[in-house]
Design a protein around this motif. Sequence first.
Motif, PDB file in Angstrom:
ATOM      1  N   ARG A  83     -60.174  75.616 -45.462  1.00 24.88           N
ATOM      2  CA  ARG A  83     -60.304  75.496 -44.003  1.00 24.88           C
ATOM      3  C   ARG A  83     -61.658  74.957 -43.521  1.00 24.88           C
ATOM      4  O   ARG A  83     -61.671  74.057 -42.661  1.00 24.88           O
ATOM      5  N   PRO A  84     -62.790  75.436 -44.058  1.00 23.15           N
ATOM      6  CA  PRO A  84     -64.070  74.877 -43.570  1.00 23.15           C
ATOM      7  C   PRO A  84     -64.165  73.372 -43.784  1.00 23.15           C
ATOM      8  O   PRO A  84     -64.642  72.648 -42.903  1.00 23.15           O
ATOM      9  N   LYS A  85     -63.669  72.891 -44.936  1.00 25.00           N
ATOM     10  CA  LYS A  85     -63.706  71.441 -45.209  1.00 25.00           C
ATOM     11  C   LYS A  85     -62.770  70.705 -44.239  1.00 25.00           C
ATOM     12  O   LYS A  85     -63.054  69.598 -43.800  1.00 25.00           O
ATOM     13  N   ILE A  86     -61.633  71.334 -43.954  1.00 24.12           N
ATOM     14  CA  ILE A  86     -60.652  70.707 -43.051  1.00 24.12           C
ATOM     15  C   ILE A  86     -61.218  70.625 -41.627  1.00 24.12           C
ATOM     16  O   ILE A  86     -61.123  69.594 -40.963  1.00 24.12           O
ATOM     17  N   LEU A  87     -61.862  71.718 -41.199  1.00 22.29           N
ATOM     18  CA  LEU A  87     -62.408  71.728 -39.831  1.00 22.29           C
ATOM     19  C   LEU A  87     -63.560  70.737 -39.662  1.00 22.29           C
ATOM     20  O   LEU A  87     -63.877  70.342 -38.539  1.00 22.29           O
ATOM     21  N   ALA A  88     -64.174  70.340 -40.785  1.00 22.92           N
ATOM     22  CA  ALA A  88     -65.281  69.380 -40.720  1.00 22.92           C
ATOM     23  C   ALA A  88     -64.780  67.934 -40.763  1.00 22.92           C
ATOM     24  O   ALA A  88     -65.575  66.997 -40.688  1.00 22.92           O
ATOM     25  N   LEU A  89     -63.450  67.736 -40.871  1.00 21.99           N
ATOM     26  CA  LEU A  89     -62.902  66.376 -40.936  1.00 21.99           C
ATOM     27  C   LEU A  89     -63.012  65.702 -39.573  1.00 21.99           C
ATOM     28  O   LEU A  89     -63.252  66.347 -38.548  1.00 21.99           O
ATOM     29  N   LYS A  90     -62.751  64.408 -39.594  1.00 22.60           N
ATOM     30  CA  LYS A  90     -62.800  63.627 -38.355  1.00 22.60           C
ATOM     31  C   LYS A  90     -61.830  64.240 -37.328  1.00 22.60           C
ATOM     32  O   LYS A  90     -60.663  64.505 -37.675  1.00 22.60           O
ATOM     33  N   PRO A  91     -62.291  64.463 -36.096  1.00 24.68           N
ATOM     34  CA  PRO A  91     -61.368  64.989 -35.077  1.00 24.68           C
ATOM     35  C   PRO A  91     -60.121  64.118 -34.977  1.00 24.68           C
ATOM     36  O   PRO A  91     -60.210  62.890 -35.020  1.00 24.68           O
ATOM     37  N   GLY A  92     -58.989  64.779 -34.867  1.00 21.23           N
ATOM     38  CA  GLY A  92     -57.726  64.042 -34.778  1.00 21.23           C
ATOM     39  C   GLY A  92     -56.994  63.963 -36.101  1.00 21.23           C
ATOM     40  O   GLY A  92     -55.812  63.588 -36.129  1.00 21.23           O
ATOM     41  N   THR A  93     -57.670  64.299 -37.211  1.00 19.34           N
ATOM     42  CA  THR A  93     -56.970  64.318 -38.506  1.00 19.34           C
ATOM     43  C   THR A  93     -55.838  65.342 -38.408  1.00 19.34           C
ATOM     44  O   THR A  93     -56.027  66.444 -37.893  1.00 19.34           O
ATOM     45  N   ARG A  94     -54.654  64.935 -38.879  1.00 15.52           N
ATOM     46  CA  ARG A  94     -53.497  65.851 -38.818  1.00 15.52           C
ATOM     47  C   ARG A  94     -53.308  66.531 -40.172  1.00 15.52           C
ATOM     48  O   ARG A  94     -53.383  65.855 -41.217  1.00 15.52           O
ATOM     49  N   ILE A  95     -53.056  67.836 -40.103  1.00 11.12           N
ATOM     50  CA  ILE A  95     -52.836  68.620 -41.313  1.00 11.12           C
ATOM     51  C   ILE A  95     -51.436  69.202 -41.194  1.00 11.12           C
ATOM     52  O   ILE A  95     -51.114  69.823 -40.167  1.00 11.12           O
ATOM     53  N   VAL A  96     -50.606  69.003 -42.211  1.00 10.85           N
ATOM     54  CA  VAL A  96     -49.287  69.640 -42.182  1.00 10.85           C
ATOM     55  C   VAL A  96     -49.096  70.460 -43.441  1.00 10.85           C
ATOM     56  O   VAL A  96     -49.411  70.005 -44.549  1.00 10.85           O
ATOM     57  N   SER A  97     -48.597  71.664 -43.233  1.00  7.64           N
ATOM     58  CA  SER A  97     -48.410  72.579 -44.363  1.00  7.64           C
ATOM     59  C   SER A  97     -46.969  73.056 -44.386  1.00  7.64           C
ATOM     60  O   SER A  97     -46.375  73.317 -43.340  1.00  7.64           O
ATOM     61  N   ASN A  98     -46.438  73.132 -45.593  1.00  6.83           N
ATOM     62  CA  ASN A  98     -45.137  73.771 -45.744  1.00  6.83           C
ATOM     63  C   ASN A  98     -45.383  75.271 -45.803  1.00  6.83           C
ATOM     64  O   ASN A  98     -46.051  75.775 -46.708  1.00  6.83           O
ATOM     65  N   SER A  99     -44.864  75.974 -44.828  1.00  5.64           N
ATOM     66  CA  SER A  99     -44.746  77.441 -44.776  1.00  5.64           C
ATOM     67  C   SER A  99     -46.022  78.252 -44.612  1.00  5.64           C
ATOM     68  O   SER A  99     -45.988  79.298 -43.972  1.00  5.64           O
ATOM     69  N   PHE A 100     -47.137  77.819 -45.186  1.00  2.78           N
ATOM     70  CA  PHE A 100     -48.304  78.704 -45.181  1.00  2.78           C
ATOM     71  C   PHE A 100     -49.279  78.335 -44.074  1.00  2.78           C
ATOM     72  O   PHE A 100     -49.507  77.160 -43.795  1.00  2.78           O
ATOM     73  N   ASN A 101     -49.875  79.403 -43.488  1.00  3.10           N
ATOM     74  CA  ASN A 101     -50.703  79.213 -42.293  1.00  3.10           C
ATOM     75  C   ASN A 101     -52.185  79.108 -42.638  1.00  3.10           C
ATOM     76  O   ASN A 101     -52.552  78.978 -43.806  1.00  3.10           O
ATOM     77  N   MET A 102     -52.995  79.147 -41.592  1.00  2.00           N
ATOM     78  CA  MET A 102     -54.464  79.022 -41.761  1.00  2.00           C
ATOM     79  C   MET A 102     -55.120  80.227 -41.106  1.00  2.00           C
ATOM     80  O   MET A 102     -56.058  80.090 -40.313  1.00  2.00           O
TER      81      MET A 102
END
Length: 270
Positions: free
Chosen positions: A155-174
Amino acid sequence: MPAATLIRRTGPLLLCLLLAAFSAAMSAAAPAQAQKAPAAYEPSSGQPGKDVVWVPTPQVVVDKMLDMARVRPSDFVMDLGSGDGRTVITAAKRGARALGVEYNPDMVELSRRNAEKEGVAAKASFIKADLFETDFSGASVITMFLLPDINLKLRPKILALKPGTRIVSNSFNMADWQADETATLSNDAGCTTSWCTALLWIVPARIAGIHRIPQGELTLKQEFQILSGTLRTEGKIFALEGKVRGEDITFNAGGRKYIGRMNGKRLELR
Ligand SMILES: C[S@@+](CC[C@H](N)C(=O)[O-])C[C@H]1O[C@@H](n2cnc3c(N)ncnc32)[C@H](O)[C@@H]1O
């Protein structure tokens, strides 16, 4: 001389010799025929993986995940833990460039073969790598079917990505970062396993702080995509509640709805 004449003239001895030579030739050829091509690698659902077992995402859920992320040809999609390559291949069929990161080398080879068979090897590539060691900052869409604790670790690496990057997960949350959209596919929609929920997050711009804008002064607190704070305008202070979706901002304050956008570091309200 025809074979029949030869046999008549030389008698049964030659026939025996011919038969013996034929049988010797056949037995020499036999070991070569017994060497079959090696059996193609076939993974089995639930087989161990480095940090997560392999269970494939049902194709209808793959499709839904890519729909929710609005994958288009300009995208670069990365699947973290790409299994047999189905998500990467599906993204490539939509015209996107796509890369699967998979630790199991047999699965990487299988994915490459699958991409070849599906005619998308030019757009769908796979690397044998540990997803925790992989730089995914260039992706515009990230797909995953991992585990809640792995999502949280990423999650910390994901939140540091370019704003607007889309993340899709099968079944599991954050955990406490709520999804922006969730969709669960039913049996009737073709999802017959336990893994039928697609979740989408859009990396929010980092917007907390004080923004001096032509309309007044905006003081924003931010919890992931949720905004709170105050708007000071025309000598009054109003509490505000809002959301940030990528670089787009909406909030309500003093009975009015505001829409804006982060332009670099500058907040512009319309
Ligand atoms: C649940 S499967 C999902 C496969 C695929 N993304 C899909 O949705 O069909 C998880 C995959 O992650 C792979 N994996 C596990 N730990 C990994 C790691 N540290 N780095 C890369 N891949 C990993 C497993 O081998 C497995 O193929």
